[in-house]
Design an enzyme around this catalytic site. Structure first.
Site, PDB file in Angstrom:
ATOM      1  NE  ARG A 260      78.889   7.534  34.761  1.00 36.12           N
ATOM      2  CZ  ARG A 260      77.845   6.583  34.919  1.00 36.12           C
ATOM      3  NH1 ARG A 260      77.863   5.607  34.057  1.00 36.12           N
ATOM      4  NH2 ARG A 260      77.023   6.404  36.024  1.00 36.12           N
ATOM      5  CD  GLU A 347      72.698   0.246  31.053  1.00 36.94           C
ATOM      6  OE1 GLU A 347      73.041   0.866  32.197  1.00 36.94           O
ATOM      7  OE2 GLU A 347      73.781  -0.093  30.416  1.00 36.94           O
TER       8      GLU A 347
END
Length: 424
Positions: A260, A347
């Protein structure tokens, strides 16, 4: 991708769903394009019918030696031959415009998803485990380099947001990935897949990364893309297919590198392993019948939670609000693991039910039992089970010791062949 027929049936409900996402109404514009496309299709069909009729009538007129009628009919056919390609081109243009507008709109939230603008609107629905008491806990970038985590060597060869793992650190990272993969296949019923890491653009369109999130992806010179998550490869296993309902559910998992660009994350998590350009993740994907997807979401989320519980890492489950959900999701649970170095939950997994949103983009259907002719779009789900690098961070910070060492959790010892990581 949205079904224009459903928008026709209830445009107000569609716009209400977009409003919950913080978006302006779109039904009027979409239905105007739809009406134009349908009008052109009707006109084209009428032109084709008339051309066929006129062509037959030409023969009859010539047989009757009615040259004037035959000439008029031939002129009409010539005009229709010019007009029909124009209608086809205009219909295709309007259809492409409609499809592009539909493809740019996110999935609509499920009824039980809370409304909210951003992460502040998320709702905690579960908490597991108690954080360990640690005197003066440190963040992993402050003590893990002595254990084999090397950011400087990675930056020298690749730039920021890369890491080199050496020796015992590399072994622990590998152990985590193998442990997760075994857990998902042996206990949670997922089929292991070793998928491609490079895919074509239509695969990314199918799962919703393209065209909206192109800037967050890495593209090769031959027009392929590095996967940002194995969700892309695993979900596309059923593209352009019609499955029997008896074959469902399909549950796939893969341990892959992910890539990414983090284009929208400038300045965020610049220290450590939390946000990297390249990382490993165990991904879970489920392909299910339409009436089973919410049940499957609970099952998938529990499969992700089982990893954290086996490692004795405290976590909480959040139901994401409308403003914090991903583009393709209609309902999402995030799992956040406790990081004592940051003194907060972060997260580590996101599990989403996408309904038939991705399936429409991929033309993935199933034939319901007892229905020999009809088909329905499958429902797709995806979730992290888990992100390996972030789990490594959680292990390092939760099991850190005053002398700089890290205790290896019991569940990982058969994989890592280590009881602890010791500073060099």
């Amino acid at each position: 991708m949205h079904d224009i027929r459903l928008i026709r049936d209830d445009p107000a409900a569609f716009d209400a769903g977009l409003a919950r996402r913080g978006l302006a109404p779109e039904s009027d514009a979409l239905l105007a394009h739809d009406a134009d496309r349908r009008r052109l299709a009707t006109e084209l069909q009428a032109a084709q019918t008339r051309r066929n009729e006129a062509s037959k009538a030409i023969g009859a007129a010539k047989a009757a030696r009615d040259d004037a009628t035959a000439a008029d009919l031939m002129a009409e056919v010539a005009t229709l031959k010019v007009r029909m390609p124009e209608l086809e081109a205009e219909s295709a243009r309007i259809g492409d415009t409609l499809d592009a507008r539909l493809a740019a709109l996110p999935n609509l939230p499920a009824a039980d998803v809370p409304d909210g603008v951003d992460e502040a609107g998320n709702v905690e629905v579960k908490r597991w485990g108690t954080p360990r008491p640690i005197d003066t806990p440190r963040e992993h970038p402050d003590f893990a380099p002595a254990l084999g985590l090397d950011f400087e060597a990675a930056a020298a060869m690749s730039g920021a947001r890369f890491a080199v793992l050496r020796g015992q650190m590399a072994r622990l990272n590998r152990a985590l990935g193998q442990f997760m993969l075994d857990r998902q296949t042996e206990r949670n019923g997922y089929i292991e897949v070793a998928p491609p890491l490079l895919v074509r653009g239509d695969a990314l369109f199918g799962t919703g990364q393209l065209p909206k999130f192109a800037d967050d992806l890495f593209r090769t010179t031959d027009d392929r893309w590095l996967i940002p998550t194995a969700e892309v490869s695993l979900t596309n296993l059923v593209r352009d297919s019609i499955l029997d309902e008896t074959a469902l559910p399909l549950r796939y998992t893969a341990l892959t590198p992910c890539f990414r660009s983090e284009a929208g994350a400038a300045g965020r998590d610049t220290r450590g392993l939390i946000r990297q350009h390249q990382f490993e993740k165990v991904e879970m994907v489920a392909i299910v019948a339409a009436d089973r997807s919410m049940e499957e979401l609970e099952r998938m989320t529990q499969a992700a939670e089982s990893i954290l519980e086996a490692l004795d890492l405290p976590y909480r489950r959040l139901l994401l609000c409308t403003g914090d959900m991903g583009f393709t999701a209609l309902k999402t649970y995030d799992l956040e693991v406790w990081l004592p170095g940051q003194n907060r939950y972060r997260e580590i997994s996101s599990c989403s039910n996408c309904g038939d949103f991705q399936a429409r983009r991929m033309a993935a259907r199933y034939r319901p039992t007892g229905d020999a002719k009809g088909t329905r779009f499958v429902h797709t789900l995806n979730g992290s089970g888990l992100a390996v690098g972030r789990t490594l961070v959680a292990v390092l910070e939760n099991y850190q010791q005053p002398d700089g060492s890290v205790i290896v959790p019991d569940a990982l010892r058969p994989y890592a062949k280590l009881d602890r990581l010791d500073p060099a």
